[in-house]
Motif scaffolding. Structure first.
Motif, PDB file in Angstrom:
ATOM      1  N   GLU A  69       0.851  -1.187   0.000  1.00 60.93           N
ATOM      2  CA  GLU A  69       0.000   0.000   0.000  1.00 60.93           C
ATOM      3  C   GLU A  69       0.889   1.240   0.000  1.00 60.93           C
ATOM      4  O   GLU A  69       1.843   1.324   0.769  1.00 60.93           O
ATOM      5  CB  GLU A  69      -0.883   0.009   1.246  1.00 60.93           C
ATOM      6  CG  GLU A  69      -1.744   1.248   1.361  1.00 60.93           C
ATOM      7  CD  GLU A  69      -2.493   1.329   2.681  1.00 60.93           C
ATOM      8  OE1 GLU A  69      -3.460   2.096   2.744  1.00 60.93           O
ATOM      9  OE2 GLU A  69      -2.105   0.658   3.658  1.00 60.93           O
ATOM     10  N   LEU A  70       0.560   2.194  -0.865  1.00 65.03           N
ATOM     11  CA  LEU A  70       1.260   3.473  -0.932  1.00 65.03           C
ATOM     12  C   LEU A  70       0.313   4.575  -0.493  1.00 65.03           C
ATOM     13  O   LEU A  70      -0.827   4.631  -0.958  1.00 65.03           O
ATOM     14  CB  LEU A  70       1.725   3.760  -2.362  1.00 65.03           C
ATOM     15  CG  LEU A  70       2.705   2.769  -2.975  1.00 65.03           C
ATOM     16  CD1 LEU A  70       2.900   3.081  -4.442  1.00 65.03           C
ATOM     17  CD2 LEU A  70       4.023   2.782  -2.238  1.00 65.03           C
ATOM     18  N   ILE A  71       0.787   5.436   0.417  1.00 64.69           N
ATOM     19  CA  ILE A  71       0.003   6.599   0.822  1.00 64.69           C
ATOM     20  C   ILE A  71       0.934   7.800   0.950  1.00 64.69           C
ATOM     21  O   ILE A  71       2.161   7.641   0.946  1.00 64.69           O
ATOM     22  CB  ILE A  71      -0.764   6.367   2.144  1.00 64.69           C
ATOM     23  CG1 ILE A  71       0.195   6.158   3.318  1.00 64.69           C
ATOM     24  CG2 ILE A  71      -1.749   5.216   2.022  1.00 64.69           C
ATOM     25  CD1 ILE A  71      -0.481   6.200   4.680  1.00 64.69           C
ATOM     26  N   GLY A  72       0.350   8.970   1.086  1.00 64.38           N
ATOM     27  CA  GLY A  72       1.125  10.170   1.343  1.00 64.38           C
ATOM     28  C   GLY A  72       2.099  10.530   0.244  1.00 64.38           C
ATOM     29  O   GLY A  72       3.133  11.136   0.511  1.00 64.38           O
ATOM     30  N   MET A  73       1.777  10.163  -0.979  1.00 63.62           N
ATOM     31  CA  MET A  73       2.693  10.458  -2.083  1.00 63.62           C
ATOM     32  C   MET A  73       2.657  11.952  -2.399  1.00 63.62           C
ATOM     33  O   MET A  73       1.585  12.517  -2.557  1.00 63.62           O
ATOM     34  CB  MET A  73       2.308   9.641  -3.319  1.00 63.62           C
ATOM     35  CG  MET A  73       2.439   8.162  -3.098  1.00 63.62           C
ATOM     36  SD  MET A  73       2.235   7.123  -4.580  1.00 63.62           S
ATOM     37  CE  MET A  73       1.427   8.115  -5.734  1.00 63.62           C
ATOM     38  N   GLU A  74       3.852  12.543  -2.460  1.00 65.46           N
ATOM     39  CA  GLU A  74       3.915  13.964  -2.778  1.00 65.46           C
ATOM     40  C   GLU A  74       5.217  14.298  -3.493  1.00 65.46           C
ATOM     41  O   GLU A  74       6.245  13.663  -3.266  1.00 65.46           O
ATOM     42  CB  GLU A  74       3.764  14.820  -1.522  1.00 65.46           C
ATOM     43  CG  GLU A  74       4.868  14.633  -0.506  1.00 65.46           C
ATOM     44  CD  GLU A  74       4.678  15.514   0.717  1.00 65.46           C
ATOM     45  OE1 GLU A  74       4.332  16.699   0.575  1.00 65.46           O
ATOM     46  OE2 GLU A  74       4.899  14.996   1.827  1.00 65.46           O
ATOM     47  N   TYR A  87       7.005   9.273  -0.227  1.00 62.94           N
ATOM     48  CA  TYR A  87       5.811   8.438  -0.080  1.00 62.94           C
ATOM     49  C   TYR A  87       6.004   7.485   1.085  1.00 62.94           C
ATOM     50  O   TYR A  87       7.120   7.259   1.552  1.00 62.94           O
ATOM     51  CB  TYR A  87       5.508   7.654  -1.369  1.00 62.94           C
ATOM     52  CG  TYR A  87       6.623   6.749  -1.830  1.00 62.94           C
ATOM     53  CD1 TYR A  87       6.643   5.407  -1.480  1.00 62.94           C
ATOM     54  CD2 TYR A  87       7.666   7.232  -2.616  1.00 62.94           C
ATOM     55  CE1 TYR A  87       7.662   4.571  -1.898  1.00 62.94           C
ATOM     56  CE2 TYR A  87       8.685   6.409  -3.050  1.00 62.94           C
ATOM     57  CZ  TYR A  87       8.685   5.086  -2.680  1.00 62.94           C
ATOM     58  OH  TYR A  87       9.716   4.259  -3.093  1.00 62.94           O
ATOM     59  N   GLN A  88       4.896   6.942   1.553  1.00 61.30           N
ATOM     60  CA  GLN A  88       4.915   5.928   2.607  1.00 61.30           C
ATOM     61  C   GLN A  88       4.454   4.613   1.998  1.00 61.30           C
ATOM     62  O   GLN A  88       3.450   4.575   1.272  1.00 61.30           O
ATOM     63  CB  GLN A  88       3.996   6.338   3.758  1.00 61.30           C
ATOM     64  CG  GLN A  88       4.057   5.397   4.936  1.00 61.30           C
ATOM     65  CD  GLN A  88       3.306   5.951   6.128  1.00 61.30           C
ATOM     66  OE1 GLN A  88       3.540   7.074   6.549  1.00 61.30           O
ATOM     67  NE2 GLN A  88       2.392   5.151   6.658  1.00 61.30           N
ATOM     68  N   GLU A  89       5.177   3.570   2.314  1.00 58.61           N
ATOM     69  CA  GLU A  89       4.938   2.252   1.719  1.00 58.61           C
ATOM     70  C   GLU A  89       4.764   1.232   2.835  1.00 58.61           C
ATOM     71  O   GLU A  89       5.605   1.143   3.724  1.00 58.61           O
ATOM     72  CB  GLU A  89       6.173   1.936   0.869  1.00 58.61           C
ATOM     73  CG  GLU A  89       6.331   0.567   0.353  1.00 58.61           C
ATOM     74  CD  GLU A  89       7.675   0.402  -0.360  1.00 58.61           C
ATOM     75  OE1 GLU A  89       7.978  -0.756  -0.666  1.00 58.61           O
ATOM     76  OE2 GLU A  89       8.397   1.390  -0.613  1.00 58.61           O
ATOM     77  N   THR A  90       3.661   0.477   2.781  1.00 62.60           N
ATOM     78  CA  THR A  90       3.417  -0.570   3.779  1.00 62.60           C
ATOM     79  C   THR A  90       3.316  -1.914   3.083  1.00 62.60           C
ATOM     80  O   THR A  90       2.568  -2.065   2.107  1.00 62.60           O
ATOM     81  CB  THR A  90       2.118  -0.289   4.565  1.00 62.60           C
ATOM     82  OG1 THR A  90       2.262   0.968   5.236  1.00 62.60           O
ATOM     83  CG2 THR A  90       1.849  -1.374   5.591  1.00 62.60           C
ATOM     84  N   THR A 100       6.170  -0.783   7.596  1.00 65.75           N
ATOM     85  CA  THR A 100       5.969   0.496   6.912  1.00 65.75           C
ATOM     86  C   THR A 100       7.268   1.271   6.880  1.00 65.75           C
ATOM     87  O   THR A 100       7.999   1.327   7.867  1.00 65.75           O
ATOM     88  CB  THR A 100       4.877   1.319   7.626  1.00 65.75           C
ATOM     89  OG1 THR A 100       3.667   0.557   7.619  1.00 65.75           O
ATOM     90  CG2 THR A 100       4.645   2.640   6.928  1.00 65.75           C
TER      91      THR A 100
END
Length: 125
Positions: A69-74, A87-90, A100
């Protein structure tokens, strides 16, 4: 979507398919990286593209059920020849605790292609 953010998504889709199901070709994935690619792992190891290629080959099909899961991509910065992306990767595997990391990736554009130039990963607290 920003093309650099899309590259992050696209590569992680390929990594998940390779690690979870053994699908895809390591060589095709490595073509997404600059020949002088470097990386700092969450444990502080410095690795080269050759090391990443070896890791990809060793992990092919070795993590059934893996979901990434990828979140917070900027985009932190962009310029005509590249970008700096965070980005944050879990990673989730059945029956295991999720892992994570927060990643910062440097991209360069060469021949009209977006290439991974450097990646720094840190375990998330």
């Amino acid at each position: 979507m920003n093309p650099y953010l899309q590259e992050v998504v696209d590569l992680h889709v390929l990594i998940e398919a390779l690690f979870a199901r053994g699908e895809g070709k390591v060589e095709a994935m490595i073509e997404r990286f600059h020949p002088e690619f470097s990386m700092v792992t969450p444990n502080g190891l410095q690795v080269s593209l050759k090391d990443v290629a070896t890791l990809f080959a060793q992990r092919a099909g070795s993590q059934p059920g893996l979901a990434i899961e990828l979140i917070g991509m900027e985009s932190l910065a962009q310029w005509p020849e590249g970008a700096l992306i965070r980005y944050q990767e879990t990673h989730r595997l059945p029956g295991q605790n999720a892992k994570t990391r927060i990643s910062t990736a440097l991209f360069s554009v060469q021949g009209g292609r977006i290439l991974w130039r450097h990646l720094h990963e840190t375990w998330a607290a």
